[in-house]
Every structure is written in structure tokens, then in C-alpha cells.
Design a protein around this motif. Structure first.
Motif, PDB file in Angstrom:
ATOM      1  N   CYS A 300      -5.388   3.314   4.294  1.00 48.70           N
ATOM      2  CA  CYS A 300      -4.914   1.964   3.987  1.00 48.70           C
ATOM      3  C   CYS A 300      -5.375   1.483   2.609  1.00 48.70           C
ATOM      4  N   ASP A 305      -1.191   6.374   1.446  1.00 47.81           N
ATOM      5  CA  ASP A 305       0.138   6.460   2.068  1.00 47.81           C
ATOM      6  C   ASP A 305       0.432   5.337   3.049  1.00 47.81           C
ATOM      7  N   LEU A 306      -0.611   4.741   3.671  1.00 48.23           N
ATOM      8  CA  LEU A 306      -0.367   3.662   4.635  1.00 48.23           C
ATOM      9  C   LEU A 306      -0.505   2.280   4.021  1.00 48.23           C
ATOM     10  N   PRO A 308       1.556   0.541   2.166  1.00 49.73           N
ATOM     11  CA  PRO A 308       2.727  -0.337   2.349  1.00 49.73           C
ATOM     12  C   PRO A 308       2.853  -0.931   3.751  1.00 49.73           C
ATOM     13  N   VAL A 309       2.220  -0.305   4.744  1.00 45.21           N
ATOM     14  CA  VAL A 309       2.276  -0.832   6.119  1.00 45.21           C
ATOM     15  C   VAL A 309       0.858  -1.090   6.613  1.00 45.21           C
ATOM     16  N   PHE A 354       3.714   5.840  13.258  1.00 47.18           N
ATOM     17  CA  PHE A 354       3.679   5.524  11.826  1.00 47.18           C
ATOM     18  C   PHE A 354       5.009   5.895  11.170  1.00 47.18           C
ATOM     19  N   ALA A 355       5.516   7.082  11.487  1.00 49.63           N
ATOM     20  CA  ALA A 355       6.754   7.556  10.866  1.00 49.63           C
ATOM     21  C   ALA A 355       7.940   6.669  11.242  1.00 49.63           C
ATOM     22  N   ARG A 358       7.759   3.262   9.453  1.00 54.70           N
ATOM     23  CA  ARG A 358       8.218   3.372   8.071  1.00 54.70           C
ATOM     24  C   ARG A 358       9.743   3.459   8.013  1.00 54.70           C
ATOM     25  N   ARG A 361      11.354   0.041   8.884  1.00 51.56           N
ATOM     26  CA  ARG A 361      11.157  -0.935   7.803  1.00 51.56           C
ATOM     27  C   ARG A 361      11.962  -0.543   6.568  1.00 51.56           C
ATOM     28  N   GLY A 362      12.025   0.748   6.277  1.00 50.54           N
ATOM     29  CA  GLY A 362      12.822   1.199   5.139  1.00 50.54           C
ATOM     30  C   GLY A 362      14.290   0.926   5.345  1.00 50.54           C
TER      31      GLY A 362
END
Length: 451
Positions: A300, A305-306, A308-309, A354-355, A358, A361-362
Motif C-alpha cells: 500500500c 501496486d495496491l 490505487p486501491v 484484489f484482482a 481492480r 474499478r477500472g
């Protein structure tokens, strides 16, 4: 549904000072025609059957109890009427009688059989249902829209009303004052099991209020690829042994008492005063969760990589603890200590969640043009096209969302910009008259490669 069954009956304590209640908020994204209702109905059948059994078991006792309560209310009304007309020498006895009746009624709260599942509920109705059920409820629906997800569908001013939802996710007190009465919710537990069309979720993800208050970060999104067009018409039925295991496992947990649940005692129906059972991980399971938390925390950091979320990721350890609790009660609700394998099984869900978070949200961040371009690309891949004209591409996606060739031209431009398509030179025969040929395109060979 397992988290609903465990709610209020069990709580998870990963470490001293950190307590997680059981409910999970799961959102399954699917387009119309994906049989969402049939799926949820099959999964929730044991809960509905349990409710029916409880209702039949308590029916006569609750009817007698309600009639006794009405009788006391009627006597109180009569005593008040007499007191209002009484002479000075009669008031003492009437006041004593009225006070005793009030005390008796105070010890006889309104009771009803549990109704744990609702398909469509306002925040106010959810509050009443939580109070009646011993502060335990699930919203289960295949027809949820953005307004219901944000708590704004029934709001008088059109704004979101998510206070109860947020409180019921973490189990914090959420008292409410109504005209003539108060509803003291001390540790409400609200689960959500929702099958939603992607368009509704996109609206929620773009809502500043839902984002700002952390509502979105509490949802576990799952969006599998559509099976429409590829489904078996006569699939093998679910094994009877699996159906029986699922029904027995849920019923075994639902049968356990929780604080405020209506039960039968020797004197008649009453509310259970049983405290929630606390489940703690053993040494290895606690170490497994700690390692997972450290890994998520490092991911985070800014530029990790985390990042953005990060809001969603910061809640994932708690969600993993709740998933582990759901697995634990399905396996052995009598065990007070959680084993390593159960915690490992819960942690294994994190990469998938997580995937999907993403991806969802994307998808919400993309415009409608990009979404339809993806649809066109999928059609090209499905037909394994090598060269194609603009007219043929339009026929692949023509419909309500792509009504004209001009609309399709914008989608083609998106794919050209991303190197999925390359426009070919127009081939005009010498002396050819009339309308020029439709633009033709070569499909990038990599489009059809399997990773």
C-alpha cells in the motif's frame, strides 16, 4: 450466507484488542440473463427453510404472548382513563395499578420469529428488522440498483443514507430515536449477498459520497466472464450430497442462540441473553494472518501496486479474518480455536479479490466508448477474424448500444489507436464508379494468441 449464519453468534479475535464481527458484503456482477435469481435462490434455500421451521415452532407461543401483551396494554389504557377521572382519594390505588402494569409491559418486549433475509429494504425498515431479529439481518437480492446500494433510493432528499449500513458493517452502536420510541442497536450485523448488473456498480463507484465515506471499500466484488451463449442446456445437477452438506452446515450454525434471538424458555418466548462466542486463531494461524497483513501493508506504499486501491486493501486483513470465520463455523462451529489451514484458505482468496476489485474499478473508470470497443474486440476474437471491413465490424455489434455505423466507427478508432486493428489501403479498381468500398482492416495476429 455463512457469514450471515455466524453473525452475532460468533466473533473473530485475531489478536488482543482487535475484534471482527462476521458479516461480509459480497457483490456478484452479471449482465441480464445470467440466472442470478436462480443462483441466489438455490444458495439461500436453507436459510428460508430454517426461517419457516422457526416460524412454525414459535407460532402458537408467540400468538399467546402477543395476546397477553395486548391484554396488559388494554388494562393500562383503562387504568389511565379511570385515573384521569378519579377523585382525589382514588388516585393512589389507580396510580399504583398503572405503574405495576407499566413495569409488566416493560418486561414484555414485542417478539417475533426471526426474518433474517430481505430482498428489498429501506434503511429505516432494516433498522426495525435488526431490532426484531436480535440485530442480525442480510440483504439478499438479484435486483439491486445503485440507489439501493448507496442507501439513496428511498431518501426523501435524494441523498445517501448509509449511516446504518456503515455501522452494521463494523458492529458499532447505532441508536435511533423515533416518534414515541427508541431503537437501541448496540452491535448490529448486516450481511449483503447481492447479484448486480455492472451498470449499477459503475454508478456507485463514481459517486463521491459513497467513495468518500468508505462504503465502496467494504464490498467484495466478483465479476466472472459471461457464460451467455456458451451455457449447457442440460447441465449435471448439483449432487444431493453437496446440497445436504450445505443445508446441514448452515442449519447447524443458525440453530445456535445469539444475543436477542427469540427463543422458547420454560415461561414462554423470550430473548436470548447468550453472549457471542469468541473464536481465536492458534499460534500458527495468527502468524499466517500477521504475515499477510505485513505484505498488504508494504504493497500500500506510494507507487506500490495496491496504492490505487489502498482504502480497500487496508480493509482486506479484516475481511480475510471474516472469511476465515465463515470457513471455521462451516467446518466446526464448536471449536474455539481456528487452525492454520482455515486461515490459509481465507488468505488464498485475497489475490482473486484484489484482482476483481481492480477490474471492476477500472471498468467503472472507462467510458462507454471503451466498453463497447472491448465488446467489438471480443467479437473479433470469437470469430478469429484476420481481415475485416468496417461494414462487417458494424454487423458484429449492431444493436441498441451501437445503433449506427458512425457509432461503430468510433469503436474501430479505439482499436486502431491501441494497435488491435490496422487500416488497409483502399483497393479501387481502374474505371470503378459508384460508392467507394468500405474501409478494410487487418487484425493484429497477437489478438488471437493465448497467453
Amino acid at each position: 450466507l455463512a457469514s450471515l449464519a455466524a453473525s452475532r453468534t460468533f466473533e473473530m479475535e485475531p489478536q488482543a484488542g482487535w475484534r471482527e464481527i462476521a458479516p461480509l458484503w459480497t457483490v456478484f456482477l452479471a449482465e441480464p440473463g445470467e440466472r442470478k435469481s436462480a443462483l441466489l435462490s438455490a444458495l439461500a434455500e436453507p436459510v428460508h427453510n430454517w426461517q419457516s421451521t422457526e416460524r412454525n415452532f414459535l407460532r402458537h407461543a408467540l400468538a399467546e404472548y402477543t395476546e397477553q401483551r395486548r391484554g396488559i396494554e388494554a388494562r393500562m389504557a383503562g387504568a389511565r382513563t379511570k385515573l384521569a377521572r378519579a377523585k382525589s382519594g382514588e388516585t393512589a390505588q389507580l396510580t399504583k395499578e398503572s405503574t405495576e402494569l407499566a413495569r409488566t409491559l416493560g418486561n414484555m418486549p414485542e417478539l417475533s420469529a426471526p426474518v433474517l433475509v430481505s430482498a428489498n429494504v429501506t434503511p429505516e425498515a432494516a433498522r426495525d428488522a435488526l431490532a426484531a431479529n436480535g440485530e442480525k439481518l442480510a440483504l439478499l437480492s438479484a435486483e439491486v440498483d445503485a440507489g439501493q446500494l448507496m442507501g439513496s433510493r428511498y431518501a426523501k432528499n435524494g441523498g445517501a443514507n448509509v449511516d446504518l449500513f456503515l455501522s452494521a458493517w463494523i458492529g458499532e452502536p447505532c441508536p435511533a430515536l423515533r416518534v414515541g420510541r427508541s431503537i437501541p442497536l448496540e452491535r448490529p450485523a448486516l450481511a449483503m449477498i447481492l447479484a448486480v448488473q455492472p451498470a449499477a456498480v459503475r454508478e456507485v463507484l463514481r459517486d463521491a459520497a459513497a467513495q468518500g465515506r468508505g462504503l465502496v471499500d467494504r464490498f467484495l466484488f466478483v465479476q466472472p466472464p459471461s457464460r451467455v451463449g456458451f451455457r449447457e442446456m442440460e447441465p449435471a445437477p448439483v449432487a444431493d450430497s453437496l446440497r445436504a452438506w450445505w443445508a446441514d452446515s448452515l442449519r447447524r450454525v443458525l440453530d445456535l442462540p445469539w444475543p436477542g434471538r427469540v427463543i422458547m424458555a420454560s415461561a414462554g418466548p423470550t430473548r436470548s441473553e447468550t453472549a457471542p462466542r469468541i473464536v481465536r486463531p492458534d499460534t500458527q494461524a495468527a502468524a499466517c494472518l500477521l504475515k499477510f497483513r505485513c505484505e498488504v501493508e508494504a504493497r500500500c506504499k506510494p507507487n506500490a501496486d495496491l496504492a490505487p486501491v489502498a482504502g480497500f486493501a487496508s480493509k482486506m486483513p479484516g475481511m480475510v479474518a471474516r472469511i476465515a470465520l465463515a470457513f471455521h463455523v462451516l467446518e466446526n462451529p464448536d471449536a474455539e480455536t481456528m487452525a492454520l489451514a482455515t486461515m490459509q484458505a481465507a488468505c488464498a482468496w485475497a489475490p482473486l479479490l484484489f484482482a476483481h476489485a481492480r477490474a471492476v474499478r477500472g471498468d467503472a473508470a472507462e467510458g462507454e466508448n471503451v466498453r463497447q470497443a472491448r465488446r467489438l474486440l471480443a467479437a473479433i476474437q470469437r470469430h478469429r477474424l484476420q481481415t475485416v471491413t468496417a461494414r462487417e465490424l458494424f454487423r458484429l455489434v449492431q444493436g441498441e448500444t451501437v445503433p449506427t455505423a458512425e457509432t461503430c466507427a468510433d469503436l474501430i478508432a479505439e482499436l486502431v489507436e491501441r494497435d488491435y486493428l490496422r487500416e488497409l489501403p483502399a483497393l479501387v479498381q481502374p474505371g470503378q464508379a459508384g460508392r467507394p468500398p468500405a474501409p478494410a482492416y487487418a487484425v493484429n495476429p497477437a489478438t488471437h494468441e493465448t497467453p
